[in-house]
Design a protein around this motif. Structure first.
Motif, PDB file in Angstrom:
ATOM      1  N   ASN A  37      32.850  34.549  35.032  1.00 53.28           N
ATOM      2  CA  ASN A  37      33.000  35.832  34.406  1.00 53.28           C
ATOM      3  C   ASN A  37      34.447  36.406  34.638  1.00 53.28           C
ATOM      4  O   ASN A  37      34.914  35.685  35.445  1.00 53.28           O
ATOM      5  CB  ASN A  37      31.643  36.942  34.684  1.00 53.28           C
ATOM      6  CG  ASN A  37      31.565  36.699  36.003  1.00 53.28           C
ATOM      7  OD1 ASN A  37      32.565  36.977  36.679  1.00 53.28           O
ATOM      8  ND2 ASN A  37      30.476  37.058  36.386  1.00 53.28           N
ATOM      9  N   ALA A  38      34.548  37.569  34.281  1.00 49.45           N
ATOM     10  CA  ALA A  38      35.743  38.196  34.651  1.00 49.45           C
ATOM     11  C   ALA A  38      36.031  38.459  36.108  1.00 49.45           C
ATOM     12  O   ALA A  38      37.273  38.032  36.716  1.00 49.45           O
ATOM     13  CB  ALA A  38      36.058  39.568  33.923  1.00 49.45           C
ATOM     14  N   GLU A  42      38.931  36.312  38.106  1.00 53.65           N
ATOM     15  CA  GLU A  42      39.918  37.228  39.147  1.00 53.65           C
ATOM     16  C   GLU A  42      39.867  36.479  40.256  1.00 53.65           C
ATOM     17  O   GLU A  42      40.863  36.275  41.021  1.00 53.65           O
ATOM     18  CB  GLU A  42      39.596  38.653  38.810  1.00 53.65           C
ATOM     19  CG  GLU A  42      40.569  39.487  39.839  1.00 53.65           C
ATOM     20  CD  GLU A  42      41.954  39.432  39.429  1.00 53.65           C
ATOM     21  OE1 GLU A  42      42.669  39.980  40.298  1.00 53.65           O
ATOM     22  OE2 GLU A  42      42.315  39.232  38.416  1.00 53.65           O
ATOM     23  N   HIS A  43      38.642  36.355  40.978  1.00 53.94           N
ATOM     24  CA  HIS A  43      38.668  35.740  42.029  1.00 53.94           C
ATOM     25  C   HIS A  43      39.437  34.609  42.155  1.00 53.94           C
ATOM     26  O   HIS A  43      40.180  34.056  43.339  1.00 53.94           O
ATOM     27  CB  HIS A  43      37.223  35.416  42.644  1.00 53.94           C
ATOM     28  CG  HIS A  43      36.912  35.163  43.987  1.00 53.94           C
ATOM     29  ND1 HIS A  43      37.241  36.016  45.095  1.00 53.94           N
ATOM     30  CD2 HIS A  43      36.560  33.963  44.609  1.00 53.94           C
ATOM     31  CE1 HIS A  43      36.924  35.717  46.414  1.00 53.94           C
ATOM     32  NE2 HIS A  43      36.759  34.235  46.194  1.00 53.94           N
TER      33      HIS A  43
END
Length: 121
Positions: A37-38, A42-43
């Motif tokens: 997921n977003a 991002e991580h």
């Protein structure tokens, strides 16, 4: 991070272990069917940037060590040349040869420093 070389190595080792654990957990999550997921994307992006920064710092540190090694070889060459000027005829060639070897080693370190700096950029 520690300024002591062994402490710094220990810190890097611990960070690598934490990252390996994190990657193992993420792999398990994906195998279990948990979707990306977003937040996970991002991580991953942040971790990739951190990895690039560690690589850049490592290459810069290697370049710095190569520069220092080259300088040490040039100092050794200069010492051998000074000794050769004062040596008797039997020792002159040996010292001049040693100086030549040190200058060649310095040149190799200079080239390696340039390559490492290029990798850092």
């Amino acid at each position: 991070m520690s300024s002591h070389p062994q402490g710094a190595a220990d810190d890097r080792g611990e960070a690598a272990r934490r990252r390996a654990d994190e990657l193992h957990q993420r792999g398990a999550d994906l195998r279990a069917g948990l979707p990306s997921n977003a937040e996970t994307a991002e991580h991953a992006r942040v971790r990739a940037q951190e990895s690039q920064e560690r690589s850049r710092r490592a290459h810069q540190a290697a370049a710095k060590r190569h520069h220092a090694a080259g300088a040490a070889h040039r100092r050794s060459a200069a010492t051998h040349e000074q000794v050769a000027m004062r040596a008797d005829d039997a020792d002159v060639d040996a010292h001049q040869d040693a100086a030549e070897v040190h200058r060649a080693a310095a040149a190799l370190h200079d080239t390696a420093a340039i390559e490492q700096q290029r990798e850092a950029n």
